[in-house]
Design a protein around this motif. Sequence first.
Motif, PDB file in Angstrom:
ATOM      1  N   ALA A 133      39.397  13.260  57.166  1.00  0.00           N
ATOM      2  CA  ALA A 133      39.110  12.947  55.761  1.00  0.00           C
ATOM      3  C   ALA A 133      38.315  11.647  55.715  1.00  0.00           C
ATOM      4  O   ALA A 133      38.732  10.640  56.292  1.00  0.00           O
ATOM      5  N   ALA A 134      37.180  11.661  55.049  1.00  0.00           N
ATOM      6  CA  ALA A 134      36.305  10.495  54.974  1.00  0.00           C
ATOM      7  C   ALA A 134      36.877   9.396  54.079  1.00  0.00           C
ATOM      8  O   ALA A 134      36.492   8.234  54.193  1.00  0.00           O
ATOM      9  N   ALA A 135      37.793   9.770  53.188  1.00  0.00           N
ATOM     10  CA  ALA A 135      38.399   8.822  52.242  1.00  0.00           C
ATOM     11  C   ALA A 135      39.692   9.439  51.724  1.00  0.00           C
ATOM     12  O   ALA A 135      39.989  10.608  51.995  1.00  0.00           O
ATOM     13  N   ASP A 136      40.448   8.673  50.972  1.00  0.00           N
ATOM     14  CA  ASP A 136      41.635   9.211  50.311  1.00  0.00           C
ATOM     15  C   ASP A 136      41.197  10.210  49.238  1.00  0.00           C
ATOM     16  O   ASP A 136      40.093  10.104  48.689  1.00  0.00           O
TER      17      ASP A 136
ATOM     18  N   ARG B  51      44.806  11.469  53.213  1.00  0.00           N
ATOM     19  CA  ARG B  51      44.616  10.049  53.496  1.00  0.00           C
ATOM     20  C   ARG B  51      43.393   9.898  54.388  1.00  0.00           C
ATOM     21  O   ARG B  51      43.142  10.738  55.270  1.00  0.00           O
ATOM     22  N   ARG B  52      42.636   8.849  54.164  1.00  0.00           N
ATOM     23  CA  ARG B  52      41.471   8.533  54.995  1.00  0.00           C
ATOM     24  C   ARG B  52      41.879   8.589  56.465  1.00  0.00           C
ATOM     25  O   ARG B  52      42.883   8.004  56.856  1.00  0.00           O
ATOM     26  N   GLY B  53      41.127   9.316  57.273  1.00  0.00           N
ATOM     27  CA  GLY B  53      41.389   9.423  58.702  1.00  0.00           C
ATOM     28  C   GLY B  53      42.309  10.560  59.095  1.00  0.00           C
ATOM     29  O   GLY B  53      42.472  10.845  60.279  1.00  0.00           O
ATOM     30  N   GLN B  54      42.894  11.251  58.117  1.00  0.00           N
ATOM     31  CA  GLN B  54      43.787  12.374  58.405  1.00  0.00           C
ATOM     32  C   GLN B  54      42.977  13.546  58.958  1.00  0.00           C
ATOM     33  O   GLN B  54      41.904  13.865  58.453  1.00  0.00           O
TER      34      GLN B  54
END
Length: 192
Positions: free
Chosen positions: A94-97, A143-146
């Motif tokens: 994911a690039a962002a929340d 979440r960002r990074g997920q």
Amino acid sequence: MNRRAWGGGVAALLLCAAFAHYCVRIVPADAPPRASAPPEPRAHPRIATGALLIPVQGIPPSALVDTFTQARAGGARPHDAIDIMAARGRAVLAAADGRVEKLFWSEEGGRTLYQRSADGRLVYYYAHLDSYAPGLSEGQALRRGQTIAAVGSTGNADDAAPHLHFAVHVMRPGEPWYGGRPINPYPLLVRP
């Protein structure tokens, strides 16, 4: 007002409706003053360069190529996205929340994921995915990074060149997941 003047006014109105960005309001000299309209909202939110996480695990900024304006479909349309080349099966992040807006299959994009930003003003589009992360579902918070998916070549992508097609669309309030206006994701992923 005579008919000729009225007819010209209608023509001007029709032209202004068709070319609103180029019209000016002509006011007779004896017209009473008019209160000014409130300013229109910005066309899109300001997003800092490098504000988004590169959505493929382990890909450095130096590996990204700005393909946003490249021609596609034999020159019929611009790309409106960037392609992030990576090995098949590499984690898509994911690039962002935000939240999963839509999981969708299309002939061109193959297995796709639409993520709406936490504030609702942007949609991130991930395409040519090999698979989704286990248990991923529409409406799910991200979440960002997920890890959300795996890089692939579904849809019209070349099997020999797996990659993530990543796009960012600016959304109006209430606009559906497939709408919006594309903006270049490259500067949002790379700091100058």
